[in-house]
Scaffold this motif. Structure first.
Motif, short mmCIF file in Angstrom:
data_model
loop_
_atom_site.label_atom_id
_atom_site.label_comp_id
_atom_site.label_asym_id
_atom_site.label_seq_id
_atom_site.Cartn_x
_atom_site.Cartn_y
_atom_site.Cartn_z
N TYR A 35 -8.08 -0.84 4.92
CA TYR A 35 -8.36 -0.74 3.49
C TYR A 35 -9.85 -0.61 3.16
N TYR A 36 -10.69 -1.23 3.97
CA TYR A 36 -12.11 -1.27 3.61
C TYR A 36 -13.00 -0.40 4.49
N PRO A 45 -6.43 -6.60 -0.97
CA PRO A 45 -5.87 -5.86 0.16
C PRO A 45 -6.18 -6.51 1.51
N PHE A 75 0.84 -1.19 0.00
CA PHE A 75 0.00 0.00 0.00
C PHE A 75 0.88 1.24 0.00
N ASN A 128 -6.06 -5.07 8.28
CA ASN A 128 -6.28 -4.85 6.85
C ASN A 128 -7.73 -4.46 6.56
N GLN A 178 -9.83 3.78 4.67
CA GLN A 178 -9.38 4.36 3.40
C GLN A 178 -10.53 4.72 2.46
#
Length: 304
Positions: free
Chosen positions: A291-292, A178, A21, A287, A295
């Motif tokens: 990421y979910y 991701p 990332f 993660n 971000q």
């Protein structure tokens, strides 16, 4: 968290090609940051144990997370003191007008019942429907995953005949997901369940992506194409002694139960369990949260 490097640095393309990332200077300078609002629907009977396990995993990151605990009104807990629930938990009617960046729906020891025979099924369906418009990303765990796959995609669960019990090796199907950044080629996850979802049922739904599987434990991780819903069939958050406590509990009740696979050294229950899933578990929750949720969630939570 991402590594921030100059926009035009040659290493950027290399690192991105390795599924690292990378955040450009431009993106870093234009990020709006606020605490994440996370809701946990705790369906487990031993609520204090489960909330502690999940909070341990969610807390080990640089992200600031504000957590609320939710319990169902249509089920009276027999294993958690009412004063604990009234002090630390809320109910759906109290929060249904609010929006959340993320939500976790836990498992529950009811997989041998038909979904509609679970006393809080109607309330759970109302909550899962509500997540479509009020939660940016929802993570369903074990029976919670089976319930979510059934409610959202009409995917049934199947009786295994005997309890799937132990710590099993898994592999990632979508290498660039991701959710599994930083994972080893083989990683371990505890499972403890009597039912399963079949691979062919998941693959038959175009709106779903299969992310990770196990040769012994079957389907492990599935997500919706829009990244709004995640489903895992195991318990990466389990403590070192969780399966041992379940095993000795069942033995003392006279239940025919096998020694958990890949857990006690030499399958000897007198020895301390061997923990081989802790690092993957921490990476998994970090993660998902990064990421979910962090971000991608809108800065103005009202826009969810």
């Amino acid at each position: 968290m991402p590594i921030k490097i100059p926009d035009s640095l040659p290493a950027t393309a290399t690192l991105e090609g390795e599924n690292i990332f990378v955040m450009t200077e431009y993106r870093a300078m234009h990020q709006d940051i606020r605490p994440l609002n996370l809701l946990i629907l705790n369906l487990m009977p031993t609520k204090i144990v489960t909330e502690t396990q999940l909070l341990r995993k969610l807390s080990n990151s640089p992200l600031q997370v504000q957590v609320e605990l939710l319990h169902t009104l249509s089920h009276v807990s027999q294993n958690t003191d009412a004063s604990h629930l009234s002090s630390f938990y809320t109910t759906f009617d109290q929060i249904k007008d609010r929006k959340y960046d993320g939500m976790i729906i836990t498992g529950a020891p009811v997989e041998n019942l038909d979904f509609t025979d679970v006393d809080y099924w109607d309330e759970l369906c109302e909550i899962m429907e509500w997540t479509k418009t009020h939660v940016h990303s929802t993570l369903h765990i074990c029976w919670g995953a089976q319930a979510g796959l059934y409610y959202h995609y009409n995917i049934p669960k199947y009786d295994l005949g005997k309890k799937l019990f132990g710590v099993f090796p898994h592999t990632v199907v979508r290498k660039r997901s991701p959710l599994f950044r930083g994972f080893d080629d083989v990683f371990y996850v505890p499972h403890s369940r009597y039912t399963e979802n079949k691979l062919e049922d998941v693959l038959a739904v175009p709106e779903l992506q299969l992310l990770a599987v196990s040769e012994q434990a079957g389907v492990f991780a599935v997500k919706s194409q829009d990244n709004r819903r995640f489903f895992i069939t195991g318990h990466p958050e389990y403590d070192p002694d969780t399966l041992a406590n379940e095993y000795f509990r069942d033995v003392n009740k006279g239940i025919d139960i096998n020694v958990p696979n890949n857990y006690f050294p030499n399958d000897d229950p007198t020895q301390p369990p061997q923990v081989r899933w802790r690092s993957a578990a921490q990476l998994f929750y970090t993660n998902w949260l990064n990421y979910y949720v962090y971000q991608t969630t809108p800065y103005d939570i009202r826009d969810i």
